[in-house]
Design an enzyme around this catalytic site. Structure first.
Site, PDB file in Angstrom:
ATOM      1  CG  ASP A  82      72.889 -16.690  83.489  1.00 53.65           C
ATOM      2  OD1 ASP A  82      72.832 -17.936  83.481  1.00 53.65           O
ATOM      3  OD2 ASP A  82      71.972 -15.961  83.088  1.00 53.65           O
ATOM      4  CE  LYS A 119      68.036 -22.372  78.484  1.00 54.97           C
ATOM      5  NZ  LYS A 119      68.338 -20.987  78.757  1.00 54.97           N
ATOM      6  CG  PHE A 138      67.824 -14.355  78.168  1.00 52.47           C
ATOM      7  CD1 PHE A 138      66.692 -13.581  77.934  1.00 52.47           C
ATOM      8  CD2 PHE A 138      67.658 -15.603  78.740  1.00 52.47           C
ATOM      9  CE1 PHE A 138      65.416 -14.050  78.266  1.00 52.47           C
ATOM     10  CE2 PHE A 138      66.390 -16.084  79.068  1.00 52.47           C
ATOM     11  CZ  PHE A 138      65.271 -15.308  78.821  1.00 52.47           C
TER      12      PHE A 138
END
Ligand SMILES: *Cc1c(COP(=O)(O)O)cnc(C)c1O
Length: 388
Positions: A210, A239, A123
Site C-alpha cells: 500500500d 493520494k 491504515f
C-alpha cells in the site's frame, strides 16, 4: 454528515507551498492535503493541462479505449517495473482492488477461504474491506461484522509471519505499507522487506504494498519500495498521483497481473481522460523538475534541522522519516498542536497516532521554505513542551 470536525478556517487559493484564508492571511502548507498536492497549489503547468483537457474531453467510459489512460498506465508500469494497472478513484478503492485480486488468486490456488496477512497499526482506508484490513480498532468500531479473511501480525516482526505460515496453508497475500503513515511514520527496514519478499516467494504469496501515501515521489524515490532491493507483486497508489484530482491505481506484475478477467472488477470514473491527464502531467512534472532528488534533499535537511533544534529535548522520543514524509514523536498526546500551528505559526501540520507530529510538505519545497518549516515547527513544539 458529521464525518469530520473541521477547524474554523477555509482557504480561498494557493500558490506553491502557500495558502491564503478568507481574511487574506498567508499560511505555509506543510501537509499538502495529506500527501496529495506534491506539486504544491496551482502549479501553472498542471493548471494549463487540466484546463486544456477539460475543454476537450472529461469522460467517456471504460467501455471504450481511453488513450490518455493507456499512456498513463504505460508510464506508471515503466516507472514501477510492473506489468498492468487497474485505475480507480481513491486509496481505499486501490486497496479494495488488491484485496479482490488476492481473493481470486487464492481461489485459483484452490483455497476455500483465502487469507491475507495484514499489520498492526496499518491504515488501508474506510470501505468495509479496507477498514477490516486496517490495524486500528477506532476505524473498525461500530462497523462489525467486519470482512473476514485477514490475519493480523505485529509490524516489522518476521517470526510472527512465519508462525502464521506454519498454521495456515491458505494464505494468498501479505498487504502492508512500506512506511506506515497514519500509524505514525514507521518505516519497515530493508532487511525485513527483503526477508518478507523471500517468504512470499517461498510460499507463493503475493507481496502487496500500500503505497497510497508513500508513492508518487513522496519519499524521494518514485515509490518507497525502490529504497530497497525488492519488487512487489501488487502496489497501490492514490493520494499524490493526481495532485488533488481523484485517482487511484492498483498495479500488478507477473502472475498477479493476469488475474482480473473482464467482468471481475470495474469503475465508472476510474482512469477517465481528465484524471488520467492529471496524473500523467503530475508524473511528467516530477520528472522535469527533478522533484525526487529535491524531496530527498529537503527531507534530509528538515530531519537535520529538527534533530539540531529538538533532538536533545526530554519530551522528544524520536525524529524520523524518509524524503518529505517526516514524523516527530513526542512523549505525550499533542493533537492540539494542529490548531495551535495555524493560530500561532501560520502553518498547516498534522498529528497522527496521538503523539506524532507529521509533516508532508509539497515536493516543490525549497531551502528557504524548509528553513521556515524548521523554525516554525520547532518553536511550536518547544512552547508546547514547556507548557504541558
Ligand atoms: C490515505 C490512505 C489510504 C486511503 O486513501 P483514500 O483515498 O482516503 O481512500 C489508504 N492507505 C494509505 C496508506 C493511506 O495513507
Amino acid at each position: 454528515m458529521a464525518t469530520y470536525s473541521p477547524l474554523p478556517i477555509s482557504f480561498t487559493h494557493g500558490e506553491g507551498v502557500w495558502l491564503w484564508d478568507e481574511q487574506g492571511r498567508k499560511y505555509l502548507d506543510a501537509l499538502s492535503g495529506i500527501a496529495v498536492c506534491g506539486l504544491g497549489h496551482a502549479h501553472p503547468k498542471l493548471s494549463e493541462a487540466l484546463a486544456a483537457q477539460a475543454s476537450r474531453l472529461l469522460h467517456v467510459s471504460n467501455i471504450y479505449h481511453i488513450p490518455e489512460q493507456e499512456a498513463l498506465g504505460q508510464q506508471l508500469c515503466a516507472l514501477a517495473d510492473m506489468d498492468k494497472v487497474f485505475f480507480c478513484n481513491s486509496g481505499a478503492e486501490a486497496n479494495e482492488a488488491s484485496i479482490k485480486l488476492a481473493r481470486l488468486y487464492g481461489h485459483q490456488r484452490g483455497y476455500e477461504i483465502p487469507k491475507i496477512i495484514v499489520m498492526e497499526n496499518s491504515f488501508h482506508g474506510r470501505t468495509l474491506a479496507t477498514l477490516s484490513a486496517t490495524g486500528n480498532p477506532k476505524v473498525q468500531a461500530g462497523f462489525e461484522p467486519l470482512v473476514e479473511g485477514f490475519i493480523r501480525v505485529p509490524f516489522k516482526n518476521l517470526s510472527a509471519i512465519k508462525e502464521v505460515a506454519e498454521s495456515h496453508a491458505d494464505i494468498a497475500a501479505v498487504l502492508l505499507e512500506p512506511i506506515q503513515g497514519e500509524g505514525g511514520v514507521n518505516a519497515a527496514d530493508d532487511e525485513y522487506l527483503k526477508n518478507l519478499r523471500q517468504l512470499c516467494d517461498e510460499h507463493g504469496w503475493l507481496m502487496m504494498l500500500d503505497e497510497v501515501q508513500t508513492g508518487a515521489g513522496r519519499t524521494g524515490k518514485w515509490f518507497a519500495f525502490q529504497h530497497t532491493d525488492i519488487q512487489p507483486d501488487v502496489m497501490n497508489l492514490a493520494k499524490g498521483l493526481g495532485n488533488g484530482i481523484p485517482i487511484g491505481a492498483c498495479l500488478a506484475r507477473g502472475e498477479a497481473a493476469e488475474i482480473f478477467a473482464p467482468g471481475k472488477h470495474g469503475s465508472t470514473f476510474g482512469g477517465n481522460p481528465f484524471a488520467s491527464v492529471a496524473a500523467k502531467t503530475v508524473l511528467d512534472i516530477i520528472e522535469d523538475e527533478n522533484l525526487l532528488g529535491n524531496a530527498a534533499r529537503q527531507g534530509e535537511y528538515l530531519l537535520n534541522g529538527f534533530r539540531e533544534n529538538l533532538g536533545d529535548l526530554n519530551g522528544i522520543v524520536d525524529i524520523r522519516g524518509k524524503g518529505l514524509m517526516i514524523g516527530i514523536e513526542l512523549d505525550r498526546p499533542c493533537a492540539e498542536l494542529v490548531k495551535q500551528a495555524l493560530e500561532t505559526e501560520d502553518i498547516l501540520i498534522n498529528v497522527t497516532a496521538g503523539k506524532v507530529v507529521r509533516l508532508l510538505p509539497p515536493l516543490v519545497l525549497d531551502h528557504s521554505q524548509a528553513d521556515e518549516i524548521i523554525s516554525r515547527v520547532s518553536r511550536l513544539i518547544l512552547n508546547f513542551l514547556n507548557e504541558n
